[in-house]
Design an enzyme around this catalytic site. Structure first.
Site, PDB file in Angstrom:
ATOM      1  N   PRO A  23      16.664  -9.186  26.912  1.00 54.29           N
ATOM      2  CA  PRO A  23      15.225  -9.148  26.646  1.00 54.29           C
ATOM      3  C   PRO A  23      14.944  -9.332  25.159  1.00 54.29           C
ATOM      4  O   PRO A  23      15.631  -8.739  24.324  1.00 54.29           O
ATOM      5  CB  PRO A  23      14.818  -7.734  27.092  1.00 54.29           C
ATOM      6  CG  PRO A  23      16.074  -6.927  27.048  1.00 54.29           C
ATOM      7  CD  PRO A  23      17.195  -7.877  27.324  1.00 54.29           C
ATOM      8  N   CYS A  72      15.327   0.066  21.814  1.00 57.42           N
ATOM      9  CA  CYS A  72      14.563  -0.571  20.734  1.00 57.42           C
ATOM     10  C   CYS A  72      14.526   0.320  19.487  1.00 57.42           C
ATOM     11  O   CYS A  72      14.106   1.473  19.560  1.00 57.42           O
ATOM     12  CB  CYS A  72      13.140  -0.878  21.211  1.00 57.42           C
ATOM     13  SG  CYS A  72      12.165  -1.686  19.938  1.00 57.42           S
TER      14      CYS A  72
END
Ligand SMILES: Cc1cc2nc3c(=O)[nH]c(=O)nc-3n(C[C@H](O)[C@H](O)[C@H](O)COP(=O)(O)O)c2cc1C
Length: 295
Positions: A10, A93
């Protein structure tokens, strides 16, 4: 959960439909959407529709969500259930804005909460559920993170071999322990087929995720070095697909460095192309450039 060996990781602003399409064309076996805010999904599903996989790719694209509240994450997950091949939870993240809200890699500091999120999502969806993590927040804690994910019922785990604190510094660690309870995917610094082989050997992983190595280089999935002609055709196709998808060709600037890496006169060409705002002008510039270096 069998999804193949080599997938596109991603990437916000990158792993959209147009780019995924090219990666699939060259052999990516699966992919993820860009990360999508769970809060935003719960507030307004419709504005997030642009991120969801298209029907044609749905069977091999996971929908990735991020957030920090177990209840909101499970709500969001149930709203996107069935919109992709499975649901992935972003627990990796390292971006400040995301961590500050307790989401992404901040979840690695609170494994109880991470487990609660995974359990909540699992209980609210029919799809399989995976989690994408880093080795830890500020130190390598991967074994505990892996155990937490397995205990909470995750169906798959992917790990970027760095801590969140490292951001992108140093080299990704591939030598991790695969206990083998669920499929494991290794990620970080994979730029060619040798890297794939070594990363899989060292980690004992079931497969790999490739992120930066695929930007402007979808051929990484096929292990071929494209001719200038092939490169030109793919660039033009990418521009068309991207324009169709987002309607703004400036988005292509993110891919220019990748597509021209190592080519003669690339630096001057990039400087010129980064200012172009019209699709026809952009395509013409690439045609001329590739013609000029093919003679
Ligand atoms: C531009 C960019 C955007 C990213 N966005 C996401 C994201 O939305 N979700 C996620 O889990 N990881 C995201 N990542 C991290 C990558 O999926 C991957 O874990 C990381 O880049 C390491 O892999 P690499 O060395 O192959 O690039 C992003 C990375 C980049 C470079």
């Amino acid at each position: 959960m069998v999804i193949g060996k080599v997938g596109l990781a991603p990437m916000a602003g990158i792993s959209n439909w147009s780019f995924r399409t090219l990666c699939f064309k060259f052999g990516a076996e699966f992919a993820y959407t860009e990360m999508i805010s769970a809060e935003s999904i719960v507030r307004n599903l419709k504005i997030n529709e642009k991120y969801f996989p298209k029907d044609i790719e749905k069977k091999r694209v996971a929908v990735q969500i991020f957030g920090s509240e177990p209840y909101i994450m499970s709500q969001a997950a149930s709203m996107v259930d069935g919109k992709g091949a499975w649901i992935d939870i972003n627990a990796g993240c390292p971006v400040k804005k995301v961590i500050k809200k307790g989401a992404g890699s901040a979840l690695l500091k609170d494994l109880k909460k991470l487990k609660k999120i995974i359990e909540g999502v699992k209980n609210n969806v029919k799809s399989k559920v995976s989690v994408k993590v880093r080795l830890g927040f500020d130190e390598d804690n991967f074994e505990r993170i892996y155990d937490a994910a397995v205990e909470a019922g995750a169906d798959m785990i992917a790990v970027h071999g760095r801590t969140a604190k490292q951001m992108y510094s140093g080299r990704a660690k591939w030598q991790i322990k695969n206990k083998g309870y669920i499929p494991l995917y290794i990620n970080g610094d994979i730029y060619n087929s040798d890297n794939i082989k070594i990363a899989m050997e060292l980690s004992g992983a079931d497969g790999v995720l490739i992120a930066r190595g695929a930007i402007g280089n979808p051929w990484i999935f096929s292990n071929i070095t494209p001719s200038i002609f092939e490169r030109k055709n793919v660039v033009l196709q990418h521009i068309d697909l991207l324009y169709l998808e987002v309607g703004d060709i400036r988005e292509f600037r993110k891919f220019v460095a990748g597509y021209t890496k190592g080519l003669p006169g690339a630096r001057q060409f990039r400087a010129k192309v980064m200012k172009i705002e019209e699709i026809d002008e952009l395509k013409m510039a690439f045609e001329e450039y590739f013609l000029s270096i093919s003679n």
